[in-house]
Scaffold this motif. Structure first.
Motif, mmCIF file in Angstrom:
data_model
loop_
_atom_site.group_PDB
_atom_site.id
_atom_site.type_symbol
_atom_site.label_atom_id
_atom_site.label_comp_id
_atom_site.label_asym_id
_atom_site.label_seq_id
_atom_site.Cartn_x
_atom_site.Cartn_y
_atom_site.Cartn_z
ATOM 1 N N VAL A 108 -9.334 -3.831 1.835
ATOM 2 C CA VAL A 108 -8.139 -3.184 1.287
ATOM 3 C C VAL A 108 -8.325 -2.851 -0.188
ATOM 4 O O VAL A 108 -7.791 -1.855 -0.682
ATOM 5 C CB VAL A 108 -6.902 -4.084 1.502
ATOM 6 C CG1 VAL A 108 -5.672 -3.508 0.813
ATOM 7 C CG2 VAL A 108 -6.643 -4.257 2.998
ATOM 8 N N ASN A 109 -9.114 -3.643 -0.918
ATOM 9 C CA ASN A 109 -9.331 -3.397 -2.343
ATOM 10 C C ASN A 109 -10.411 -2.347 -2.593
ATOM 11 O O ASN A 109 -10.674 -1.995 -3.739
ATOM 12 C CB ASN A 109 -9.693 -4.697 -3.072
ATOM 13 C CG ASN A 109 -10.796 -5.469 -2.374
ATOM 14 O OD1 ASN A 109 -10.687 -5.753 -1.186
ATOM 15 N ND2 ASN A 109 -11.840 -5.831 -3.087
ATOM 16 N N ALA A 161 -14.533 3.150 -15.568
ATOM 17 C CA ALA A 161 -14.037 2.281 -14.505
ATOM 18 C C ALA A 161 -13.511 3.107 -13.341
ATOM 19 O O ALA A 161 -12.955 4.193 -13.533
ATOM 20 C CB ALA A 161 -12.921 1.386 -15.046
ATOM 21 N N ARG A 162 -13.720 2.598 -12.147
ATOM 22 C CA ARG A 162 -13.171 3.226 -10.952
ATOM 23 C C ARG A 162 -11.871 2.517 -10.602
ATOM 24 O O ARG A 162 -11.880 1.355 -10.190
ATOM 25 C CB ARG A 162 -14.153 3.129 -9.783
ATOM 26 C CG ARG A 162 -15.446 3.893 -9.989
ATOM 27 C CD ARG A 162 -16.323 3.788 -8.756
ATOM 28 N NE ARG A 162 -17.573 4.524 -8.913
ATOM 29 C CZ ARG A 162 -18.513 4.591 -7.982
ATOM 30 N NH1 ARG A 162 -18.333 3.953 -6.833
ATOM 31 N NH2 ARG A 162 -19.626 5.274 -8.190
ATOM 32 N N ARG A 163 -10.784 3.199 -10.766
ATOM 33 C CA ARG A 163 -9.485 2.594 -10.508
ATOM 34 C C ARG A 163 -8.693 3.425 -9.517
ATOM 35 O O ARG A 163 -8.825 4.649 -9.468
ATOM 36 C CB ARG A 163 -8.682 2.450 -11.813
ATOM 37 C CG ARG A 163 -9.349 1.580 -12.863
ATOM 38 C CD ARG A 163 -8.453 1.381 -14.067
ATOM 39 N NE ARG A 163 -9.114 0.621 -15.123
ATOM 40 C CZ ARG A 163 -9.225 -0.695 -15.139
ATOM 41 N NH1 ARG A 163 -8.725 -1.416 -14.149
ATOM 42 N NH2 ARG A 163 -9.843 -1.311 -16.134
ATOM 43 N N LEU A 164 -7.875 2.740 -8.744
ATOM 44 C CA LEU A 164 -6.957 3.445 -7.867
ATOM 45 C C LEU A 164 -5.882 4.107 -8.705
ATOM 46 O O LEU A 164 -5.509 3.597 -9.772
ATOM 47 C CB LEU A 164 -6.305 2.463 -6.886
ATOM 48 C CG LEU A 164 -7.195 1.887 -5.792
ATOM 49 C CD1 LEU A 164 -6.463 0.751 -5.084
ATOM 50 C CD2 LEU A 164 -7.607 2.957 -4.811
ATOM 51 N N ASP A 169 -2.371 1.521 -6.413
ATOM 52 C CA ASP A 169 -2.881 0.232 -6.846
ATOM 53 C C ASP A 169 -1.889 -0.890 -6.526
ATOM 54 O O ASP A 169 -0.715 -0.643 -6.243
ATOM 55 C CB ASP A 169 -3.179 0.259 -8.334
ATOM 56 C CG ASP A 169 -4.324 -0.667 -8.701
ATOM 57 O OD1 ASP A 169 -4.783 -1.433 -7.827
ATOM 58 O OD2 ASP A 169 -4.772 -0.624 -9.867
ATOM 59 N N PHE A 170 -2.371 -2.125 -6.577
ATOM 60 C CA PHE A 170 -1.528 -3.287 -6.330
ATOM 61 C C PHE A 170 -2.114 -4.469 -7.089
ATOM 62 O O PHE A 170 -3.288 -4.480 -7.456
ATOM 63 C CB PHE A 170 -1.431 -3.602 -4.830
ATOM 64 C CG PHE A 170 -2.745 -3.962 -4.194
ATOM 65 C CD1 PHE A 170 -3.110 -5.295 -4.019
ATOM 66 C CD2 PHE A 170 -3.633 -2.970 -3.776
ATOM 67 C CE1 PHE A 170 -4.331 -5.621 -3.444
ATOM 68 C CE2 PHE A 170 -4.852 -3.293 -3.194
ATOM 69 C CZ PHE A 170 -5.206 -4.626 -3.030
ATOM 70 N N ILE A 213 -24.921 -2.270 -6.117
ATOM 71 C CA ILE A 213 -23.792 -2.720 -5.320
ATOM 72 C C ILE A 213 -22.716 -3.335 -6.205
ATOM 73 O O ILE A 213 -23.014 -4.092 -7.128
ATOM 74 C CB ILE A 213 -24.254 -3.734 -4.257
ATOM 75 C CG1 ILE A 213 -25.299 -3.091 -3.339
ATOM 76 C CG2 ILE A 213 -23.081 -4.238 -3.436
ATOM 77 C CD1 ILE A 213 -26.011 -4.062 -2.431
ATOM 78 N N ALA A 214 -21.482 -3.001 -5.909
ATOM 79 C CA ALA A 214 -20.297 -3.497 -6.622
ATOM 80 C C ALA A 214 -20.268 -2.960 -8.052
ATOM 81 O O ALA A 214 -21.141 -2.195 -8.478
ATOM 82 C CB ALA A 214 -20.237 -5.025 -6.599
ATOM 83 N N GLY A 215 -19.256 -3.379 -8.801
ATOM 84 C CA GLY A 215 -19.101 -2.886 -10.160
ATOM 85 C C GLY A 215 -20.281 -3.230 -11.045
ATOM 86 O O GLY A 215 -20.734 -2.398 -11.849
#
Length: 264
Positions: A108-109, A161-164, A169-170, A213-215
């Motif tokens: 979900v994230n 940064a990759r942000r919703l 976002d939540f 992989i990942a941030g």
């Protein structure tokens, strides 16, 4: 959920961050009914660790994963009781009310629309069925000590940064994940932080960043060769200081929500 796990990244993920995520598997399985007799959908199954563990308990598992390289690693497990299907979320390729329960482990994230994804999971689960999801807690645990050291080297420049978007976002907390579930039509039974000790050889964990992989991986690959060498040296130094008998023992935390699809 995106793709892009070719070039050995799927195998590197299995060696590194898949093992980290697997720490939440016991809590996810414990949130399901003890009588494992129905159909379970695993959304974003990755390399299949949760699916295989669920099948071993007796669930008839459909493992849904959009990336073919991830599926190749998962299928290589040769697990009985798991059907491996190519597909993602939102846009789950199954009819309404097909599954007794559904799980989403650290999915979900990562999707473009958490709300559409959860609503899609609600759609394919029978009324009264359970939906279990985990996301990373804001602190992420002791692994952050490693990444803070790695990104503090001279010359490091953080990529954008990759942000919703704000409307998607939540809050990464039990309260935030519970609110998200309720917005998507679920009856939330519980939301809590789960913790475990993640044990891994430092070289195996580094496979994640090295393959982007990942941030931390995206940040690593965004640097020039000189800075990358400094990052690896910093990692080796801090990992050696933290290791016990050659292994890292990292306290890790996630947020888990247990919810039910309404019967009315």
């Amino acid at each position: 959920m995106g793709t892009g796990w070719s070039g050995g990244a799927a195998v590197a993920y299995e060696m590194s961050f898949a093992r980290l995520c697997a720490g939440a598997v016991p809590a996810i399985l414990a949130a399901l009914p003890s009588a494992a007799t129905g159909r379970l959908l695993d959304v974003g199954a990755g390399t299949g660790r949760l699916s295989v563990a669920a099948a071993a308990r007796g669930w008839r598992v459909t493992a849904l994963e959009p990336d073919e390289d991830m599926l190749a690693v998962a299928r290589s497990r040769g697990a009985k009781g798991v059907e491996w299907i190519s597909g993602g979320a939102p846009g789950i390729p199954f009819p309404d009310r097909m599954f007794d329960h559904a799980v989403a482990s650290f999915v979900v994230n990562h999707v473009a629309s958490p709300r559409r994804t959860l609503r899609d999971m609600v759609r394919v689960v029978v009324p009264g069925g359970r939906v279990i999801a985990t996301v990373w807690e804001a602190s992420k645990g002791e692994i952050n000590q490693l990444w803070q050291a790695v990104t503090s080297v001279k010359g490091f420049e953080a990529p954008p940064a990759r942000r919703l978007p704000p409307e998607e976002d939540f809050e990464r907390s039990p309260e935030g994940l519970a609110r998200l579930g309720e917005e998507c039509g679920l009856e939330v039974a519980a939301a809590r932080t789960v913790s475990w000790e993640f044990v891994i050889e430092p070289g195996d964990l580094w496979q994640g960043p090295e393959h982007g992989i990942a941030g931390i991986g995206r940040a690593y690959l965004a640097q020039d060769e000189t800075v990358r060498e400094r990052m690896r040296s910093a990692y080796d130094e801090v990992a050696a200081a933290m290791a016990q008998d050659g292994l890292l023992h990292l306290r890790s935390h996630a947020v888990l929500v247990e919810a039910v699809v309404p019967t009315t």
